[in-house]
Design a protein around this motif. Structure first.
Motif, PDB file in Angstrom:
ATOM      1  N   GLY A 188      23.778 -35.265  -0.384  1.00  0.00           N
ATOM      2  CA  GLY A 188      24.220 -35.095   0.996  1.00  0.00           C
ATOM      3  C   GLY A 188      23.527 -33.940   1.693  1.00  0.00           C
ATOM      4  O   GLY A 188      23.151 -34.031   2.866  1.00  0.00           O
ATOM      5  N   ILE A 189      23.340 -32.845   0.973  1.00  0.00           N
ATOM      6  CA  ILE A 189      22.662 -31.674   1.555  1.00  0.00           C
ATOM      7  C   ILE A 189      21.219 -31.997   1.904  1.00  0.00           C
ATOM      8  O   ILE A 189      20.721 -31.638   2.976  1.00  0.00           O
ATOM      9  CB  ILE A 189      22.726 -30.486   0.570  1.00  0.00           C
ATOM     10  N   LEU A 190      20.536 -32.695   1.008  1.00  0.00           N
ATOM     11  CA  LEU A 190      19.135 -33.033   1.252  1.00  0.00           C
ATOM     12  C   LEU A 190      18.998 -33.999   2.429  1.00  0.00           C
ATOM     13  O   LEU A 190      18.036 -33.913   3.197  1.00  0.00           O
ATOM     14  CB  LEU A 190      18.507 -33.634   0.003  1.00  0.00           C
ATOM     15  N   GLN A 191      19.944 -34.919   2.566  1.00  0.00           N
ATOM     16  CA  GLN A 191      19.881 -35.834   3.692  1.00  0.00           C
ATOM     17  C   GLN A 191      20.008 -35.097   5.014  1.00  0.00           C
ATOM     18  O   GLN A 191      19.422 -35.493   6.021  1.00  0.00           O
ATOM     19  CB  GLN A 191      20.975 -36.901   3.581  1.00  0.00           C
ATOM     20  N   ARG A 192      20.781 -34.013   5.007  1.00  0.00           N
ATOM     21  CA  ARG A 192      20.924 -33.196   6.217  1.00  0.00           C
ATOM     22  C   ARG A 192      19.793 -32.188   6.367  1.00  0.00           C
ATOM     23  O   ARG A 192      19.689 -31.523   7.389  1.00  0.00           O
ATOM     24  CB  ARG A 192      22.268 -32.462   6.198  1.00  0.00           C
ATOM     25  N   LYS A 193      18.983 -32.070   5.286  1.00  0.00           N
ATOM     26  CA  LYS A 193      17.901 -31.075   5.254  1.00  0.00           C
ATOM     27  C   LYS A 193      18.421 -29.679   5.617  1.00  0.00           C
ATOM     28  O   LYS A 193      17.801 -28.925   6.376  1.00  0.00           O
ATOM     29  CB  LYS A 193      16.755 -31.489   6.166  1.00  0.00           C
ATOM     30  N   ALA A 194      19.578 -29.367   5.051  1.00  0.00           N
ATOM     31  CA  ALA A 194      20.244 -28.091   5.316  1.00  0.00           C
ATOM     32  C   ALA A 194      19.799 -27.069   4.275  1.00  0.00           C
ATOM     33  O   ALA A 194      20.462 -26.877   3.242  1.00  0.00           O
ATOM     34  CB  ALA A 194      21.759 -28.274   5.301  1.00  0.00           C
ATOM     35  N   THR A 195      18.685 -26.394   4.518  1.00  0.00           N
ATOM     36  CA  THR A 195      18.113 -25.464   3.543  1.00  0.00           C
ATOM     37  C   THR A 195      19.053 -24.314   3.172  1.00  0.00           C
ATOM     38  O   THR A 195      19.207 -24.010   1.979  1.00  0.00           O
ATOM     39  CB  THR A 195      16.774 -24.918   4.059  1.00  0.00           C
ATOM     40  N   PRO A 196      19.712 -23.636   4.129  1.00  0.00           N
ATOM     41  CA  PRO A 196      20.646 -22.565   3.744  1.00  0.00           C
ATOM     42  C   PRO A 196      21.771 -23.070   2.845  1.00  0.00           C
ATOM     43  O   PRO A 196      22.147 -22.412   1.867  1.00  0.00           O
ATOM     44  CB  PRO A 196      21.186 -22.067   5.091  1.00  0.00           C
ATOM     45  N   GLU A 197      22.278 -24.247   3.169  1.00  0.00           N
ATOM     46  CA  GLU A 197      23.338 -24.838   2.350  1.00  0.00           C
ATOM     47  C   GLU A 197      22.813 -25.182   0.963  1.00  0.00           C
ATOM     48  O   GLU A 197      23.525 -25.054  -0.042  1.00  0.00           O
ATOM     49  CB  GLU A 197      23.873 -26.090   3.057  1.00  0.00           C
ATOM     50  N   LEU A 198      21.563 -25.625   0.901  1.00  0.00           N
ATOM     51  CA  LEU A 198      20.940 -25.970  -0.374  1.00  0.00           C
ATOM     52  C   LEU A 198      20.782 -24.714  -1.251  1.00  0.00           C
ATOM     53  O   LEU A 198      21.043 -24.763  -2.462  1.00  0.00           O
ATOM     54  CB  LEU A 198      19.588 -26.632  -0.135  1.00  0.00           C
ATOM     55  N   ARG A 199      20.362 -23.623  -0.640  1.00  0.00           N
ATOM     56  CA  ARG A 199      20.219 -22.372  -1.402  1.00  0.00           C
ATOM     57  C   ARG A 199      21.563 -21.939  -1.982  1.00  0.00           C
ATOM     58  O   ARG A 199      21.652 -21.489  -3.136  1.00  0.00           O
ATOM     59  CB  ARG A 199      19.653 -21.275  -0.501  1.00  0.00           C
ATOM     60  N   GLN A 200      22.598 -22.077  -1.188  1.00  0.00           N
ATOM     61  CA  GLN A 200      23.932 -21.715  -1.662  1.00  0.00           C
ATOM     62  C   GLN A 200      24.371 -22.631  -2.800  1.00  0.00           C
ATOM     63  O   GLN A 200      24.966 -22.183  -3.787  1.00  0.00           O
ATOM     64  CB  GLN A 200      24.930 -21.800  -0.508  1.00  0.00           C
ATOM     65  N   PHE A 201      24.053 -23.905  -2.676  1.00  0.00           N
ATOM     66  CA  PHE A 201      24.451 -24.885  -3.691  1.00  0.00           C
ATOM     67  C   PHE A 201      23.807 -24.563  -5.044  1.00  0.00           C
ATOM     68  O   PHE A 201      24.498 -24.526  -6.071  1.00  0.00           O
ATOM     69  CB  PHE A 201      24.050 -26.290  -3.241  1.00  0.00           C
TER      70      PHE A 201
END
Length: 397
Positions: A188-201
């Protein structure tokens, strides 16, 4: 007098009137003729099936999109098809023999419980092609080339191709040791391309720093051919499956580029459309000025497994209605010829038959009212020739 509500159609369900129906039907025939010339045999799956078949393989993602009904004969739950791909997989599993590649094409209306875009149709006219039994890049390249040729036939010249490979993400997720729930969250994070959220994950999941860096890089790996070069440098520590996926993606793109050198190719390694059933190269075709993909496809090698034949498979589909609206083909209607009421005139009947055999449009009068020719938008009419026998065409004034 009927209430206005009797004329209303459900939201997202539309009728197709003559002005749109005629070019749409011509386009359908031309595309299916194209598929036939490439060796793809037409199949016509049923409009409804038992749910066990419809929600198999690719069908699991379609559960919420499928209208369900009860079969009054068997008492079993049936569904109205929302995608024809699982149906064609069943046809291949039941009817193909040996390992020889099989090519199928199809065309027909599908029905969705919800539109997948704002104010969009819930009854797309799906048209597509599937190739079974080819595991190599050659099969992927053929399907993509066929999709691009379809746009050429449709008179939609300004297209570009978006390419990805779900094997890259699958390999990195496996290397990170993610379980199913974690992988779904990362997806889901990658589909949103949410880099800050990805780093947190990746920090919260305590993923190895090397693998975490490769996952984070996915959101930035998009662009032209330089994307593959960058990915090879970034994924040096990736498992062999990830590097093989990059090789396959590059080889497929090169085959397509040789056949269509003027078609722009864009790579997006975080593009995971159809992730839950796709297994390899995925692609979409976009048209300039249209905000979403017009055709999509890719590899789904496991789709036939439940039917007893997990053959390699790749294919694509598009909405014929959308393609017809985007087409730049000439929409000039053929001339309409008005023929007067025959009243047993065998010569006139023979003339009408001959014109129709030539492909001309002839509308026969139902009365002796000469105004019918104008009312029926005819530009020519048949009149008795000056000779004793015979008929001739004159302009309608």
């Amino acid at each position: 007098m009927l209430s206005e509500e009797y004329w209303l159609l459900p939201e997202g369900i539309e009728e197709i009137l003559p002005a749109e129906a005629k070019p749409l039907e011509r386009l359908r025939r031309d595309i299916l003729d194209l598929f036939e010339r490439w060796g793809y045999d037409l199949v016509i799956p049923p409009f409804v099936e038992f749910m066990e078949s419809l929600l198999t393989g690719a069908g699991h993602d379609l559960d919420l999109q499928t209208f369900k009904i009860i079969d009054q004969i068997s008492g079993r739950l049936m569904g109205v098809r929302a995608d024809m791909t699982p149906q064609v997989a069943r046809i291949d599993a039941r009817n193909s023999r040996g390992d020889t590649p099989t090519r199928f094409c199809y065309s027909g209306t599908v029905l969705h419980t919800q539109s997948d875009c704002l104010h969009g149709s819930r009854s797309p006219w799906q048209i597509g092609a599937e190739l079974y039994g080819s595991a190599g890049c050659g099969g992927d390249a053929e399907i993509i080339r066929l999709a691009l040729e379809m746009f050429s036939v449709a008179g939609i010249p300004k297209v570009y191709l978006d390419l990805g490979h779900v094997g890259i993400y699958r390999g990195l997720a496996k290397q990170a040791g993610l379980h199913e729930a974690q992988e779904a969250g990362l997806f889901g994070i990658l589909q949103r391309k949410a880099t800050p959220e990805l780093r947190q994950f990746v920090a919260e999941q305590r993923i190895d720093s090397v693998v975490a860096a490769m996952l984070i890089a996915l959101t930035e790996l998009n662009g032209g051919s330089e994307t593959i070069v960058q990915a090879r440098k970034i994924f040096t520590a990736a498992d062999a499956g990830v590097r093989q996926a990059l090789d396959d993606l590059e080889a497929t793109a090169e085959c397509v580029r040789q056949a269509y050198p003027h078609t722009p190719i864009h790579f997006d390694l975080a593009e995971l459309r159809g992730y839950h059933y796709q297994t390899g190269v995925v692609f979409a075709v976009f048209v300039s000025g249209y905000g979403r993909e017009v055709a999509r496809g890719g590899r789904y090698d496991e789709i036939g497994k439940v039917f007893g034949r997990a053959r390699p498979a790749t294919g694509f589909s598009a909405d014929l209605k959308v393609m017809a609206r985007l087409s730049e083909r000439s929409g000039i209607a053929p001339e309409r010829i008005y023929a007067p009421l025959a009243q047993g005139d065998t010569g006139l009947s023979a003339e009408i038959r001959q014109l129709r055999q030539q492909g001309r449009v002839v509308i026969e009068g139902l009365t002796d009212n000469a105004c019918e020719a104008t009312d029926l938008a005819c530009s020519l009419r048949l009149v008795k020739a000056t000779t004793e026998t015979g008929w001739e065409l004159v302009s309608v004034t």
